[in-house]
Design an enzyme around this catalytic site. Structure first.
Site, PDB file in Angstrom:
ATOM      1  N   GLY A 198       0.807  -1.090   0.203  1.00  0.00           N
ATOM      2  CA  GLY A 198       0.176   0.133  -0.174  1.00  0.00           C
ATOM      3  C   GLY A 198       1.055   1.325  -0.004  1.00  0.00           C
ATOM      4  CG  ASN A 199      -0.250   4.587  -1.517  1.00  0.00           C
ATOM      5  OD1 ASN A 199      -0.758   5.526  -0.834  1.00  0.00           O
ATOM      6  ND2 ASN A 199      -0.531   4.000  -2.613  1.00  0.00           N
ATOM      7  CG  HIS A 200       2.748   6.488   4.096  1.00  0.00           C
ATOM      8  ND1 HIS A 200       2.615   5.860   5.191  1.00  0.00           N
ATOM      9  CD2 HIS A 200       3.936   6.241   3.751  1.00  0.00           C
ATOM     10  CE1 HIS A 200       3.793   5.155   5.823  1.00  0.00           C
ATOM     11  NE2 HIS A 200       4.625   5.566   4.610  1.00  0.00           N
ATOM     12  CB  ALA A 231      -1.703   7.290  -3.860  1.00  0.00           C
TER      13      ALA A 231
END
Ligand code: CTP
Length: 404
Positions: free
Chosen positions: A213-215, A281
C-alpha cells in the site's frame, strides 16, 4: 449537508398571523447549519415575541434604528451592516403593506432599510387574506419585486385566519426551506453536472493478512468531492481505504480496496459524468500471485513477483468523449517536464502537479502545494494552502476550462 450550511440568513418578519410560524422557520435554518439574524417590523411583535426569535436564532433581534439601553444610551442598528452581512434575505411572512413598500422603495422602518441595503438574493413569502392577495395592487407589487430579481415563494391555498378559504396562506416553513435550497443549488455552476473522483490509496494483497500500500490519506480527494458538491454537482467518490468521512447527500461514496476494484468501479460511472478527477494514489504494481493462506517464514530471502496494474487515468484518457479529465502527478525531479508528459500521454485537460520537494505538500499532510497545467500548457502556481483551499483552486481552473 444542506447548501444553507455556513450561510448567513437574514429573516425579515412582518405583521401577519403567519409570523408565529417564523419560530419554526428559524429552527429549520439553524438545523440546516445556517446563521440567522432576524429583523422585525414593529407591528409584527404583536404576533411573535422578539425574545422567542432571539433565543432560537442565538442573536439579538432588530426592529428599530435605535435600541434604548438600560442607561438611556442609544445604540444604532446599522441597516447597511445587516444588509451586507446576509448571504440570503427572506421576508416571511410578507404582508401586502410590506410588499407595496418594498416594491416602491419606501423606507419607513428598519426592515425596509435593510432590504434596500441588501446586495444578496432576496426571497419573499406572502401571507394575507384571499381578496387582498387577488387585488391588482398586490399582484403589481409581486410582479415588480420579481422584476427586481427578488424570488417569490407563492402562498398556498387553504384555511385562512379570517375563516375564509383560498389562496394566501404563507407556505409552510419546511417547504420554504426546501424551495430556497433547491433555488440555490440550481444557481450553482455545477448544477446538473456529474463528477467522478478517485481518492486514497489502493491495497494490493500478498496473502490474506499482508498487502502493498502507500501513505495516502484520501484527504485531497475528499476535499475535492466536498467542493464539487458545494458547487452543486452529483459526485461519485471512488475511494481506497481511508478514515475520511462525508456527510453530503450529493456525494455517493463507493469503497474499494485494490487498483483492480477501483478500475472496475470507475469504468461503471465514467460514461455518466461530465468531469473526472483522479487523485487516488493507485499502486502501479501488484503481486502476480496472491496466496490463499498466510505465507510462512522460511528462507532468509524472499521475493515477490509484481505485475503492472491498469493505469486507470490512461484508460479514461483513451475512452474520453465529452468528459473534462483531470489527473494528478506526484514528482520528485524534472517536475514540470514530467507532468507535461503525463498530460499529453494520458489525454488530459488538466494536470495537478505535487512536488515532494515542496514543504507543505504530499501524503498525510493537512496542506498541499500544487501547480496546475492545462492542455495549452498554461501554468498556474499556488502557494502552500489547506487541502480545502487547494480543492477550490482546482475547481476554479476546471470551471475556467469548462466555461471558457
Ligand atoms: N493513476 C491511475 N492508475 C494507476 C496509476 C496512476 O489512475 N495505476 C493516476 C493517478 O491517480 C494520478 C495519475 O495517474 O492522477 C498520475 O499518477 P502518478 O503516480 O504521478 O504517475 P504514474 O502515471 O503512475 O507514473 P510514475 O509513477 O511513473 O510517475
Amino acid at each position: 449537508m444542506s447548501v444553507l450550511s455556513g450561510k448567513n440568513i437574514l429573516l425579515g418578519v412582518t405583521a401577519g398571523i403567519a409570523a408565529y410560524k417564523t419560530a419554526h422557520l428559524v429552527r429549520l435554518f439553524i438545523k440546516a447549519g445556517a446563521q440567522v439574524k432576524v429583523v422585525m417590523t414593529p407591528a409584527s411583535k404583536d404576533f411573535v415575541t422578539p425574545l422567542t426569535l432571539s433565543t432560537l436564532s442565538n442573536n439579538p433581534v432588530y426592529s428599530s434604528f435605535f435600541e434604548k439601553g438600560e442607561e438611556e444610551t442609544e445604540e444604532w442598528n446599522s441597516h447597511v451592516e445587516l444588509g451586507l452581512w446576509a448571504d440570503y434575505m427572506l421576508v416571511a411572512p410578507a404582508t401586502a403593506n410590506t410588499l407595496a413598500k418594498m416594491s416602491n422603495g419606501v423606507c419607513d422602518n428598519l426592515l425596509l432599510a435593510v432590504y434596500l441595503s441588501a446586495k444578496c438574493k432576496v426571497y419573499f413569502a406572502p401571507t394575507m387574506d384571499l381578496d387582498m392577495y387577488k387585488h391588482p395592487s398586490t399582484k403589481k407589487s409581486i410582479e415588480k419585486l420579481q422584476s427586481f430579481g427578488n424570488i417569490f415563494i407563492a402562498p398556498s391555498s387553504g384555511f385562512l385566519a379570517s375563516g375564509l378559504e383560498g389562496e394566501g396562506r404563507m407556505e409552510e416553513p419546511e417547504n420554504i426551506i426546501s424551495f430556497i435550497e433547491k433555488d440555490i443549488v440550481k444557481g450553482l455552476p455545477l448544477y446538473n453536472k456529474k463528477v467522478l473522483i478517485t481518492a486514497g490509496p489502493t491495497y494490493e494483497a500478498i496473502d490474506p493478512v499482508r498487502f502493498i500500500g502507500n501513505h495516502s490519506s484520501g484527504k485531497m480527494g475528499f476535499e475535492l468531492a466536498k467542493r464539487a458538491a458545494n458547487l452543486g454537482a452529483n459526485v461519485y467518490l471512488v475511494t481506497g481505504p481511508s478514515n475520511e468521512t462525508v456527510s453530503n447527500n450529493l456525494i455517493h461514496r463507493i469503497n474499494v480496496i485494490s487498483a483492480e476494484d477501483m478500475y472496475n468501479e470507475v469504468h461503471k460511472y465514467y460514461n455518466l459524468v461530465d468531469i473526472a478527477i483522479l487523485s487516488a494514489a493507485v499502486a502501479d504494481y501488484k503481486p502476480k500471485d496472491v496466496s490463499d493462506v498466510k505465507i510462512k517464514k522460511s528462507s532468509d530471502k524472499m521475493s515477490i513477483e509484481l505485475i503492472k496494474t491498469h493505469d486507470i487515468l490512461a484508460s479514461l484518457g483513451k475512452e474520453k468523449k465529452k468528459q473534462f479529465l483531470v489527473g494528478f502527478a506526484l514528482e520528485t525531479n524534472n517536475e514540470l517536464e514530467n507532468a507535461k508528459k503525463k498530460l499529453k500521454a494520458k489525454n488530459l485537460d488538466l494536470i495537478v502537479l505535487n512536488s515532494l520537494n515542496d514543504t507543505g505538500a504530499g501524503f498525510k499532510k493537512e496542506t498541499n502545494k500544487v501547480t496546475i497545467i492545462d492542455k495549452l500548457e498554461n501554468i498556474s502556481e499556488f502557494g502552500v494552502k489547506s487541502k480545502a483551499k487547494v480543492a477550490k483552486d482546482i475547481f476554479n481552473e476546471i470551471l475556467d476550462g469548462i466555461y471558457a
